[in-house]
Write an enzyme that holds these catalytic residues in place. Structure first.
Site, PDB file in Angstrom:
ATOM      1  NE  ARG A 231      -3.501  -2.508   0.531  1.00 21.94           N
ATOM      2  CZ  ARG A 231      -5.264  -2.428   1.978  1.00 21.94           C
ATOM      3  NH1 ARG A 231      -5.008  -1.621   2.777  1.00 21.94           N
ATOM      4  NH2 ARG A 231      -5.431  -4.157   1.505  1.00 21.94           N
ATOM      5  CB  SER A 385     -12.373  -4.796   6.102  1.00 24.51           C
ATOM      6  OG  SER A 385     -11.353  -4.888   4.621  1.00 24.51           O
ATOM      7  NE  ARG A 433      -3.426  -1.894  11.004  1.00 22.62           N
ATOM      8  CZ  ARG A 433      -5.013  -0.985  10.198  1.00 22.62           C
ATOM      9  NH1 ARG A 433      -5.764  -1.157  10.250  1.00 22.62           N
ATOM     10  NH2 ARG A 433      -4.063  -0.573   9.223  1.00 22.62           N
TER      11      ARG A 433
HETATM   12  O1  4AD Z   1      -9.541  -2.829   4.942  1.00 25.51           O
HETATM   13  P1  4AD Z   1      -8.638  -4.076   3.643  1.00 25.51           P
HETATM   14  O2  4AD Z   1      -8.462  -2.585   3.198  1.00 25.51           O
HETATM   15  O3  4AD Z   1      -9.718  -5.166   3.161  1.00 25.51           O
HETATM   16  C1  4AD Z   1      -8.810  -5.727   1.850  1.00 25.51           C
HETATM   17  O4  4AD Z   1      -7.397  -5.734   1.633  1.00 25.51           O
HETATM   18  C2  4AD Z   1      -9.976  -7.178   1.815  1.00 25.51           C
HETATM   19  N1  4AD Z   1      -8.975  -7.305   0.385  1.00 25.51           N
HETATM   20  C3  4AD Z   1     -10.171  -7.650   2.967  1.00 25.51           C
HETATM   21  C4  4AD Z   1     -10.925  -8.386   1.881  1.00 25.51           C
HETATM   22  O5  4AD Z   1     -11.413  -9.590   2.152  1.00 25.51           O
HETATM   23  N2  4AD Z   1     -12.275  -8.129   1.973  1.00 25.51           N
HETATM   24  O6  4AD Z   1      -6.724  -4.289   4.923  1.00 25.51           O
HETATM   25  C5  4AD Z   1      -7.518  -5.531   5.677  1.00 25.51           C
HETATM   26  C6  4AD Z   1      -6.255  -5.598   6.457  1.00 25.51           C
HETATM   27  C7  4AD Z   1      -6.687  -4.128   7.852  1.00 25.51           C
HETATM   28  O7  4AD Z   1      -7.628  -4.697   8.036  1.00 25.51           O
HETATM   29  C8  4AD Z   1      -5.762  -4.102   8.019  1.00 25.51           C
HETATM   30  O8  4AD Z   1      -5.455  -5.377   8.988  1.00 25.51           O
HETATM   31  C9  4AD Z   1      -4.686  -4.734   7.539  1.00 25.51           C
HETATM   32  O9  4AD Z   1      -5.058  -4.943   6.476  1.00 25.51           O
HETATM   33  N3  4AD Z   1      -4.217  -2.790   6.807  1.00 25.51           N
HETATM   34  C10 4AD Z   1      -2.623  -2.695   6.933  1.00 25.51           C
HETATM   35  N4  4AD Z   1      -2.263  -3.311   7.784  1.00 25.51           N
HETATM   36  C11 4AD Z   1      -0.922  -2.509   7.942  1.00 25.51           C
HETATM   37  N5  4AD Z   1      -0.348  -1.850   7.332  1.00 25.51           N
HETATM   38  C12 4AD Z   1      -1.322  -0.598   6.045  1.00 25.51           C
HETATM   39  N6  4AD Z   1      -1.209   0.061   5.861  1.00 25.51           N
HETATM   40  C13 4AD Z   1      -2.814  -1.754   6.390  1.00 25.51           C
HETATM   41  N7  4AD Z   1      -4.065  -1.451   5.753  1.00 25.51           N
HETATM   42  C14 4AD Z   1      -5.119  -2.630   5.883  1.00 25.51           C
END
Ligand code: 4AD
Length: 459
Positions: A231, A385, A433
């Site tokens: 990201r 999520s 996390r």
């Molecule tokens: O909420 P996110 O963006 O959801 C997805 O990537 C979906 N594809 C998931 C799905 O199957 N619907 O990311 C999921 C999780 C977050 O809840 C968080 O725990 C972690 O990934 N996360 C990060 N951890 C560390 N640094 C970051 N920049 C993060 N962004 C998300």
């Protein structure tokens, strides 16, 4: 030579035996004509006593962190030991240096291992101990990694992965690997790393989302993946990395999308319990430096609707947009309210407004302003999520367009649904996390071995 005994295995039961051990010179102190060397091996320490004059001379000139091997007799200490993890002492017969460390260390492991309470106490005693700053730690990660707490954190992290995998394999999930180089972005939005793929524009995968769904289209039924997620985060926060480890799940839905939440509700208590069972020493090591209370969770995971959450916040005097998202502050606040009311620090919030979820999220049947989606929280912070996905290609394409996505870049994904796809859904978890929040640490960089954030690409 003799087989090496690990420092952690130097216990009272083996008093009287001769052992060979290897470790680093943590520090040493001359007292009553004897040299007391604290030897450290992966976070465990033992006191080693050197009496012979020429040997004292040799050991004294070894810099801290040098790697030594020694042969000695396991003995009961004269006085009970307090500064070491092991309660026996070793009377050194022979000692060799395997590898010398530089004399001037940018970070002293002893300093890096100090708890805040110890630092406060040292200030009060008028002998202020050094406090090691986060950047110094991360710039010198190989030294910082040597503290007992850090040794423990990454063992706990490993066990979270093991338990995650173990649980899913027992439920007939298949572990897969999806590509990290993609033509388009997987989550939409701006936080994507763009690169040149032999003349063709490409992205680093923001999640395995699209390909794990395509695996369902390919009749894999239940899949999971443990892999890197990228990201391009601009902001520098305590919980965002530019690269993290994603624990991802995708599964066919048999009856209702709540099956996914049922799985999550079972999976995490399983992980928490396994960590308690398998990592007691590690949890203790982390606690020594960063004190924390064990996570409070219910055997039956609490599930609230987003609307209920909003209502709880409202009753506590906080107005939140019912069709918007919760910010970090509101999430924390709600975590507090939930803890007071339901006595749990692990819970789920579901039926989120559609507007704040990614394009592939299934709207609720009764009201498309809401969606079949959920977030999961530990100590008031999001760790996961998840959602049911749209499996109708026409609706999927429409939603992608509405969300401003260039559908050409994800055409192979949308096409995958044109050959028929079962109802399905899943979730994504950030490993760093989970470990951060399990141990109530204040920064995600503490649970990433070599963190990548908006300001850091090395070491
Ligand atoms: O909420 P996110 O963006 O959801 C997805 O990537 C979906 N594809 C998931 C799905 O199957 N619907 O990311 C999921 C999780 C977050 O809840 C968080 O725990 C972690 O990934 N996360 C990060 N951890 C560390 N640094 C970051 N920049 C993060 N962004 C998300």
């Amino acid at each position: 030579g003799k087989e090496l005994t690990h420092v952690s295995n130097l216990v009272e039961e083996i008093v009287g035996s001769e052992v060979s051990i290897r470790g680093r010179v943590h520090k040493n102190r001359l007292y009553a004509k004897k040299l007391f060397v604290i030897l450290r091996e992966s976070g465990f320490t033992a006191q080693c006593v050197v009496e012979e004059t020429s040997m004292i001379k040799f050991v004294k000139q070894l810099s801290r962190e040098s790697v030594v091997e020694l042969i000695g007799l396991v003995s009961p200490p004269k006085k009970p030991l307090t500064g070491t993890t092991q309660k026996v002492e070793i009377h050194v017969r022979k000692i060799y240096c395997l590898s010398r460390s530089l004399l001037n260390l940018p970070l002293v492991v002893e300093d890096a291992a100090r708890s805040e309470a110890d630092i406060q106490k040292s200030v009060k005693d008028g002998k202020p101990a050094a406090r090691v700053l986060q950047d110094t730690r991360l710039n010198n990660r190989v030294l910082d990694m040597r503290t007992p707490a850090n040794q423990a954190i990454f063992r706990i992290q490993c066990h979270v992965q093991i338990a995650f995998r173990e649980f899913l394999l027992s439920k007939e999930f298949l572990e897969i690997h999806t590509p990290k180089l993609m033509a388009g972005s997987s989550e939409g939005g701006s936080a994507v790393f763009r690169l040149d793929y032999k003349g063709q524009p490409a992205c680093l995968a923001q999640s395995p989302q699209l390909h794990k769904q395509m695996a369902i289209c390919g009749d894999m039924r239940r899949v999971f993946e443990v892999g890197p997620v990228f990201r391009a985060e601009d902001s520098f926060t305590h919980r965002h990395l530019c690269e993290f480890v994603g624990l991802d799940v995708e599964m066919e839905i048999r009856m209702h999308y709540s099956e996914i939440m049922d799985l999550v509700g079972e999976l995490f208590p399983f992980i928490f319990t396994k960590i308690e069972e398998r990592c007691p020493k590690e949890l203790e090591s982390v606690r020594k430096q960063y004190p924390f209370q064990s996570l409070k969770f219910l055997p039956q995971t609490l599930r609230l609707t987003f609307a209920q959450g909003i209502q709880m916040l409202k009753e506590a005097g906080e107005e939140v947009d019912p069709l918007g998202d919760l910010n970090t502050e509101s999430e924390r606040k709600l975590g507090q309210l939930v803890l007071e009311k339901y006595k749990t620090e692990f819970y789920m919030l579901h039926r989120y407004p559609s507007a704040v979820r990614p394009f592939y999220t299934m709207p609720c049947e009764d009201d498309s302003n809401y969606s079949n989606s959920f977030d999961v929280f530990i100590r008031g912070e999001e760790i996961m999520s998840g959602a049911q996905r749209i499996h109708d290609p026409e609706l999927l394409e429409k939603r992608a367009r509405e969300c401003g996505i260039d559908v050409k870049t994800i055409s192979t994904y949308i096409d995958a649904f044109r050959y028929g796809a079962p109802p399905h859904g899943g979730f994504g978890v950030g490993l760093e996390r989970v470990v951060m929040l399990l141990c109530a640490l204040n920064n995600i960089r503490k649970t990433s071995l070599f963190p990548r954030d908006s300001q850091r690409l090395a070491p």
